[in-house]
Enzyme design. Structure first.
Site, PDB file in Angstrom:
ATOM      1  N   ARG A 195      21.102  11.613  11.196  1.00 42.46           N
ATOM      2  CA  ARG A 195      20.462  10.144  11.277  1.00 42.46           C
ATOM      3  C   ARG A 195      19.838   9.513   9.922  1.00 42.46           C
ATOM      4  O   ARG A 195      20.425   9.884   8.806  1.00 42.46           O
ATOM      5  CB  ARG A 195      18.865  11.059  11.798  1.00 42.46           C
ATOM      6  CG  ARG A 195      17.511   9.652  11.344  1.00 42.46           C
ATOM      7  CD  ARG A 195      16.336  10.106  11.625  1.00 42.46           C
ATOM      8  NE  ARG A 195      15.893  11.557  11.089  1.00 42.46           N
ATOM      9  CZ  ARG A 195      14.691  11.830  11.507  1.00 42.46           C
ATOM     10  NH1 ARG A 195      13.778  11.592  12.536  1.00 42.46           N
ATOM     11  NH2 ARG A 195      14.322  12.790  11.519  1.00 42.46           N
ATOM     12  N   ARG A 201      16.922  11.028   5.522  1.00 41.35           N
ATOM     13  CA  ARG A 201      15.074  11.437   5.015  1.00 41.35           C
ATOM     14  C   ARG A 201      15.255  11.966   4.195  1.00 41.35           C
ATOM     15  O   ARG A 201      16.080  13.701   4.280  1.00 41.35           O
ATOM     16  CB  ARG A 201      14.571  11.742   6.350  1.00 41.35           C
ATOM     17  CG  ARG A 201      13.612  10.471   6.469  1.00 41.35           C
ATOM     18  CD  ARG A 201      12.976  10.516   7.630  1.00 41.35           C
ATOM     19  NE  ARG A 201      12.443  12.005   8.877  1.00 41.35           N
ATOM     20  CZ  ARG A 201      11.311  11.787   9.290  1.00 41.35           C
ATOM     21  NH1 ARG A 201      11.131  10.667   9.980  1.00 41.35           N
ATOM     22  NH2 ARG A 201      11.001  13.324   9.487  1.00 41.35           N
ATOM     23  N   LYS A 250      10.779  10.615  19.705  1.00 43.82           N
ATOM     24  CA  LYS A 250       9.964   9.821  19.719  1.00 43.82           C
ATOM     25  C   LYS A 250       9.944   8.381  19.003  1.00 43.82           C
ATOM     26  O   LYS A 250       9.487   7.617  19.724  1.00 43.82           O
ATOM     27  CB  LYS A 250       8.966  10.871  18.992  1.00 43.82           C
ATOM     28  CG  LYS A 250       8.128  12.822  19.730  1.00 43.82           C
ATOM     29  CD  LYS A 250       7.128  13.185  18.512  1.00 43.82           C
ATOM     30  CE  LYS A 250       7.376  13.208  16.986  1.00 43.82           C
ATOM     31  NZ  LYS A 250       9.114  14.163  16.675  1.00 43.82           N
TER      32      LYS A 250
HETATM   33  P1  AP5 Z   1      13.938  10.124  16.166  1.00 44.34           P
HETATM   34  O1  AP5 Z   1      13.502   9.238  17.016  1.00 44.34           O
HETATM   35  O2  AP5 Z   1      14.074  10.075  15.134  1.00 44.34           O
HETATM   36  O3  AP5 Z   1      13.396  11.392  16.351  1.00 44.34           O
HETATM   37  P2  AP5 Z   1      11.878  11.883  15.917  1.00 44.34           P
HETATM   38  O4  AP5 Z   1      10.888  12.731  16.876  1.00 44.34           O
HETATM   39  O5  AP5 Z   1      10.837  10.367  15.378  1.00 44.34           O
HETATM   40  O6  AP5 Z   1      11.741  13.282  15.134  1.00 44.34           O
HETATM   41  P3  AP5 Z   1      11.110  12.843  13.014  1.00 44.34           P
HETATM   42  O7  AP5 Z   1      11.752  13.047  12.739  1.00 44.34           O
HETATM   43  O8  AP5 Z   1      11.317  11.486  13.162  1.00 44.34           O
HETATM   44  O9  AP5 Z   1       9.693  13.409  13.962  1.00 44.34           O
HETATM   45  P4  AP5 Z   1       9.189  14.131  13.089  1.00 44.34           P
HETATM   46  O10 AP5 Z   1       7.584  14.318  13.815  1.00 44.34           O
HETATM   47  O11 AP5 Z   1       9.208  15.717  12.449  1.00 44.34           O
HETATM   48  O12 AP5 Z   1       8.272  13.343  12.220  1.00 44.34           O
HETATM   49  P5  AP5 Z   1       7.665  12.318  11.210  1.00 44.34           P
HETATM   50  O13 AP5 Z   1       8.192  11.040  10.515  1.00 44.34           O
HETATM   51  O14 AP5 Z   1       6.330  12.211  12.604  1.00 44.34           O
HETATM   52  O15 AP5 Z   1      15.514  11.068  16.597  1.00 44.34           O
HETATM   53  C1  AP5 Z   1      16.135  12.186  15.806  1.00 44.34           C
HETATM   54  C2  AP5 Z   1      17.583  11.464  16.011  1.00 44.34           C
HETATM   55  O16 AP5 Z   1      18.140  11.446  17.040  1.00 44.34           O
HETATM   56  C3  AP5 Z   1      18.040  10.270  15.720  1.00 44.34           C
HETATM   57  O17 AP5 Z   1      19.103   9.712  14.273  1.00 44.34           O
HETATM   58  C4  AP5 Z   1      17.860   9.524  16.566  1.00 44.34           C
HETATM   59  O18 AP5 Z   1      19.102   8.412  16.631  1.00 44.34           O
HETATM   60  C5  AP5 Z   1      19.301  10.773  18.058  1.00 44.34           C
HETATM   61  N1  AP5 Z   1      18.456  10.730  19.684  1.00 44.34           N
HETATM   62  C6  AP5 Z   1      17.672  10.443  20.093  1.00 44.34           C
HETATM   63  N2  AP5 Z   1      17.761  10.467  21.005  1.00 44.34           N
HETATM   64  C7  AP5 Z   1      18.831  10.719  21.694  1.00 44.34           C
HETATM   65  C8  AP5 Z   1      20.219  11.080  22.606  1.00 44.34           C
HETATM   66  N3  AP5 Z   1      19.212  10.968  23.744  1.00 44.34           N
HETATM   67  N4  AP5 Z   1      21.281  11.398  22.270  1.00 44.34           N
HETATM   68  C9  AP5 Z   1      21.474  11.028  20.920  1.00 44.34           C
HETATM   69  N5  AP5 Z   1      21.060  10.497  20.070  1.00 44.34           N
HETATM   70  C10 AP5 Z   1      19.668  10.380  19.973  1.00 44.34           C
HETATM   71  O19 AP5 Z   1       7.102  12.915  11.014  1.00 44.34           O
HETATM   72  C11 AP5 Z   1       7.203  13.630   9.191  1.00 44.34           C
HETATM   73  C12 AP5 Z   1       6.228  14.167   8.530  1.00 44.34           C
HETATM   74  O20 AP5 Z   1       5.432  13.397   7.801  1.00 44.34           O
HETATM   75  C13 AP5 Z   1       6.230  15.992   8.937  1.00 44.34           C
HETATM   76  O21 AP5 Z   1       6.564  17.306   9.121  1.00 44.34           O
HETATM   77  C14 AP5 Z   1       4.312  16.018   8.073  1.00 44.34           C
HETATM   78  O22 AP5 Z   1       4.680  16.274   7.344  1.00 44.34           O
HETATM   79  C15 AP5 Z   1       3.789  14.326   8.619  1.00 44.34           C
HETATM   80  N6  AP5 Z   1       2.803  14.160   9.329  1.00 44.34           N
HETATM   81  C16 AP5 Z   1       3.127  13.158  10.531  1.00 44.34           C
HETATM   82  N7  AP5 Z   1       2.600  12.927  11.469  1.00 44.34           N
HETATM   83  C17 AP5 Z   1       2.180  13.963  11.168  1.00 44.34           C
HETATM   84  C18 AP5 Z   1       0.576  14.576  11.339  1.00 44.34           C
HETATM   85  N8  AP5 Z   1       0.165  14.167  12.562  1.00 44.34           N
HETATM   86  N9  AP5 Z   1      -0.350  15.570  11.067  1.00 44.34           N
HETATM   87  C19 AP5 Z   1       0.289  16.187  10.117  1.00 44.34           C
HETATM   88  N10 AP5 Z   1       1.772  16.308   9.642  1.00 44.34           N
HETATM   89  C20 AP5 Z   1       1.842  14.738   9.744  1.00 44.34           C
HETATM   90 MG    MG Z   2      10.188   9.806  14.237  1.00 40.93          MG
END
Ligand code: AP5
Ligand code: MG
Length: 210
Positions: A123, A155, A13
């Site tokens: 990552r 992270r 994402k």
């Molecule tokens: P990346 O693009 O970083 O993936 P992502 O979907 O953004 O993953 P996140 O870990 O950020 O998602 P998340 O939803 O758990 O975390 P968030 O920060 O939102 O890609 C991942 C890796 O793969 C990277 O290294 C990238 O380079 C690689 N990659 C991508 N595509 C590729 C490809 N095609 N080929 C090869 N490599 C590739 O949330 C963190 C925490 O915050 C949550 O756990 C929760 O506690 C809290 N939180 C955030 N939002 C909410 C909410 N709305 N409600 C409740 N809690 C929330």
């Molecule tokens: Mg993310």
């Protein structure tokens, strides 16, 4: 254009949101990045969120809804935005509807759990702007540094067992949103199984913008 990027932790994402944000010239709003900045700055929200994030749990809905209300009221959202990782529960999605938010599309980014666990181990994220990289598939121009100049680090919630916990939560609490947005005729699906640029092309195709 008002978009949601929906998908499991590590589905891609954040990576795709950054690319689309530049192409469409609209801001990305990532609740994950907002919460990590709040933790870094030691704010009240940050103190509340830290234990949830570090243990791989979702932050309570009322905190997220408050963040979104405040952020979407800012002027840079007037011409659209990309929501990365929000909503993540039916309660959040309903609260956004109650706020009068009209979406154009919800893009489900599909990626297998095994691929995710594998990718997350490589990552690195920018501690200044939150941009994600990958040591092999998407390295920065200069090792250890974001293209914005910030330092890259791993992270705290990217440890294998926490990633597995986050994936379990996703299937339980967030995946019901797929049906929710299907029912509203907003859902489109893109696979993230090839390269990052190929996934961007796939997203543009399902959005009908290419
Ligand atoms: P990346 O693009 O970083 O993936 P992502 O979907 O953004 O993953 P996140 O870990 O950020 O998602 P998340 O939803 O758990 O975390 P968030 O920060 O939102 O890609 C991942 C890796 O793969 C990277 O290294 C990238 O380079 C690689 N990659 C991508 N595509 C590729 C490809 N095609 N080929 C090869 N490599 C590739 O949330 C963190 C925490 O915050 C949550 O756990 C929760 O506690 C809290 N939180 C955030 N939002 C909410 C909410 N709305 N409600 C409740 N809690 C929330
Ligand atoms: Mg993310």
């Amino acid at each position: 254009m008002r978009l949601i990027l929906l998908g499991a932790p590590g589905a891609g994402k954040g990576t795709q949101a950054e690319i689309l944000s530049e192409k469409l010239n609209i801001p990305t709003i990532s609740t994950g990045n907002i919460l990590r900045a709040a933790i870094k700055n030691g704010t009240e929200i940050g103190l509340k969120a830290k234990e949830y994030i570090d243990s791989g749990k979702l932050v309570p809905d009322d905190v997220i809804i408050g963040i979104i209300k405040e952020r979407l009221a800012k002027e840079d959202c007037d011409n659209g935005y990309i929501l990365d990782g929000v909503p993540r529960t039916i309660a959040q999605a309903k609260a956004m509807e109650d706020m009068g938010i009209k979406l154009d599309k919800v893009v489900l980014i599909n990626c297998k759990d095994d691929t995710i666990i594998d990718r997350m181990s490589g990552r690195r994220v920018c501690s200044t702007c939150g941009r994600p990289y990958h040591i092999k598939s998407n390295p920065p121009k200069k090792e250890g540094k974001c293209d914005c100049g910030g330092d890259l680090s791993t992270r705290s919630d990217d440890k294998k067992e926490i990633v597995e916990q986050r994936l379990r939560n996703y299937h339980l609490e967030t995946e019901p949103l797929v049906e929710f947005y299907k029912d509203r005729g907003l859902l489109v699906t893109a696979e993230n199984k090839h390269t990052i640029p190929e996934t961007t092309v796939e997203i543009e195709r399902v959005l009908g913008i290419k």
